[in-house]
Structure formats: C-alpha cells, structure tokens
Design a protein around this motif. Structure first.
Motif, short mmCIF file in Angstrom:
data_model
loop_
_atom_site.label_atom_id
_atom_site.label_comp_id
_atom_site.label_asym_id
_atom_site.label_seq_id
_atom_site.Cartn_x
_atom_site.Cartn_y
_atom_site.Cartn_z
N ASN A 186 0.82 -1.21 0.00
CA ASN A 186 0.00 0.00 0.00
C ASN A 186 0.86 1.26 0.00
N ASN A 187 1.96 1.24 0.76
CA ASN A 187 2.89 2.37 0.76
C ASN A 187 3.47 2.60 -0.63
N LEU A 188 3.79 1.50 -1.31
CA LEU A 188 4.36 1.60 -2.65
C LEU A 188 3.33 2.14 -3.64
N GLU A 197 2.79 7.86 -11.46
CA GLU A 197 2.91 6.57 -12.15
C GLU A 197 1.66 5.74 -11.86
N LEU A 198 0.51 6.17 -12.39
CA LEU A 198 -0.77 5.54 -12.06
C LEU A 198 -0.88 4.12 -12.60
N SER A 199 -0.28 3.86 -13.74
CA SER A 199 -0.36 2.51 -14.32
C SER A 199 0.31 1.48 -13.42
N TYR A 200 1.46 1.87 -12.83
CA TYR A 200 2.15 0.96 -11.90
C TYR A 200 1.32 0.76 -10.63
N ALA A 201 0.69 1.84 -10.16
CA ALA A 201 -0.14 1.75 -8.97
C ALA A 201 -1.31 0.79 -9.19
N LYS A 202 -1.93 0.88 -10.35
CA LYS A 202 -3.08 0.01 -10.67
C LYS A 202 -2.69 -1.46 -10.71
N ARG A 203 -1.49 -1.72 -11.24
CA ARG A 203 -1.03 -3.10 -11.34
C ARG A 203 -0.88 -3.76 -9.96
N ASN A 208 -2.34 -6.07 -3.63
CA ASN A 208 -2.55 -5.47 -2.31
C ASN A 208 -3.79 -6.05 -1.63
N ILE A 209 -4.88 -6.17 -2.40
CA ILE A 209 -6.12 -6.73 -1.85
C ILE A 209 -5.90 -8.19 -1.44
N TRP A 223 -8.95 -2.95 8.67
CA TRP A 223 -8.29 -1.64 8.66
C TRP A 223 -7.40 -1.51 7.42
N GLN A 224 -6.67 -2.59 7.07
CA GLN A 224 -5.77 -2.52 5.93
C GLN A 224 -6.53 -2.46 4.62
N LEU A 225 -7.68 -3.15 4.55
CA LEU A 225 -8.54 -3.07 3.36
C LEU A 225 -9.04 -1.66 3.16
N GLU A 226 -9.37 -0.97 4.25
CA GLU A 226 -9.80 0.42 4.16
C GLU A 226 -8.68 1.29 3.60
N CYS A 227 -7.44 0.99 3.98
CA CYS A 227 -6.30 1.73 3.44
C CYS A 227 -6.16 1.49 1.95
N VAL A 228 -6.38 0.24 1.54
CA VAL A 228 -6.26 -0.12 0.12
C VAL A 228 -7.30 0.66 -0.70
N TYR A 229 -8.55 0.59 -0.27
CA TYR A 229 -9.62 1.26 -1.03
C TYR A 229 -9.51 2.77 -0.92
N GLY A 230 -8.88 3.24 0.13
CA GLY A 230 -8.65 4.68 0.26
C GLY A 230 -7.62 5.19 -0.72
#
Length: 232
Positions: A186-188, A197-203, A208-209, A223-230
């Motif tokens: 999630n930090n990455l 670099e949105l394409s890398y984030a989407k990959r 992450n999920i 809590w971590q799922l909330e961070c992911v969707y956030g």
C-alpha cells in the motif's frame, strides 16, 4: 596504543583531566561549544575521523560513553550511541536502540516525531554492507528495507524508495508477515500515485487486496482493506 590510552583515561584522576583539558583548550585543540560542551577543532576531528573511523574498539568505547551520558534517553545521545554501536558491530544492540528506543517499534518516531528523516536514513544504512541499500541488510532485512524505503521517500528520493519497497515486500513475503506485506504494498502504491505513475499503482491493487487475506487478525485485515480502497 589506542587501547592503552583510552584505558588510562578511564582511570585518570579528575583533577589531572581538568588540567589536560585546560592545556588543550589553550592551544585551541578543543573548543567550548554550546552550553559549556567541549568539542574538537575541525582539523583534530578530521584527523581522528580519517585514522580511527573503522576502529571497532574506539566505537565501542564511544558507544559506552553515550550510553552513560546525561541526559540519558535524549534523542541526540541515542543517535550517537546507535551509530557507534553499529560501527562497533554490536548488531543486536544497535537494533534494540534503533527499533525500540529511538523509533518505538513501527511508530518511526525519529522521522514522524522529530522530523529527522536524514538521521533515520543514515542510521538505517549502517546495517547494509558498504552502507549501500542495494545490498541485503546484515540483520532483519524486511525491517531495514522498509525503513530505508520510508526514509528515501521522505527525503525526496522516490526512485530509491521504490527499489527498497520492492525489497521489503519480498522479505516480508518470505517471513509470512501478512500485515506488513500489505502495508508495504500500500505504501508503494501511494508512492507511485505521488510520482504520477498511475499505471504501476493500478497493477499493484489486486496484489494489495490479495495480501490482506494473509493478515491473521480480523481487525487489522479490515483496517488494511480500508487503506487499500482509500488509495484507489
């Protein structure tokens, strides 16, 4: 040699030490600093740095000095003690100081509370061979790749942070640390977004999920799922 000199200083009468310090101050080899603290002339400091920076005994002696220094627990003394313990190759002692006393485990207080990410990175690099974060840390690789990544990110070195995050993720996967794996991914993702670099984030989103299902505690997982969707 150096060992006998330092041992002699430990057993030297205090009045004699005062006389020696006065002579050294007269010749400007030591200087009165802030709040009456003594410091070396720059040339003296450079000499000792060049000749003794790799001497484990001296660093061990300095580590003990800062351990006994007042006020005990001040962040400045802890940083010095931590550095000299690393140079003296007291790896476990260094880790205890850096992780527990300075950073309070995963709170990373040196950066978040004291705002000193440069010192955080400097100390982190001490556990890497040749102080290069391209190498594997000599102790607790998952933790120190993670701290390197965070410090690089906070000091504006995003590209280096990316590499360290990937290394940290790999190590946490090896350690079967579900919560920390999810956090580092999630930090990455957030770092890639900040870099545009949105394409890398989407990959990384599905990864992450999926990583959140390795987390044992349900509360931590939610809590971590909330961070992911956030981050989406």
């Amino acid at each position: 040699g150096v060992v006998s000199v330092l041992t002699a200083i430990d057993n030297f009468p205090k009045e004699k030490i005062k006389e020696v310090l006065k002579i050294l101050e007269t010749y400007r080899l030591i200087i009165q600093g802030d709040e009456g603290m003594l410091t070396c002339h720059l040339l003296v400091r450079e000499y000792f740095s060049a000749h003794f920076s790799h001497n484990e005994f001296i660093h061990s002696h300095l580590c003990s000095y800062y351990e006994k220094s007042s006020p005990r627990g001040s962040i400045e003394n802890l940083i010095e003690e931590c550095y000299h313990s690393a140079r003296a190759k007291k790896c476990e002692f260094f880790h205890k100081l850096f992780r527990s006393e300075i950073n309070h485990d995963m709170e990373f207080r040196l950066g978040y509370v004291y705002g000193d990410w440069e010192s955080s990175l400097f100390l982190t690099r001490q556990v890497f061979k040749d102080e290069s974060t391209k190498n594997r840390p000599q102790i607790y690789p998952s933790y120190y790749f993670g701290t390197a990544a965070m410090a690089y990110k906070r000091t504006g070195q995003s590209t280096k942070a990316v590499y360290s995050y990937f290394d940290a993720i790999e190590e946490y996967v090896i350690d079967f640390e579900g919560l920390q794996t999810a956090r580092q991914i999630n930090n990455l993702i957030n770092l890639f977004i900040s870099m545009g670099e949105l394409s890398y984030a989407k990959r990384l989103l599905n990864f992450n999920i999926a990583s959140t299902y390795w987390i044992k505690e349900e509360g931590d997982r939610i809590w971590q799922l909330e961070c992911v969707y956030g981050s989406i």
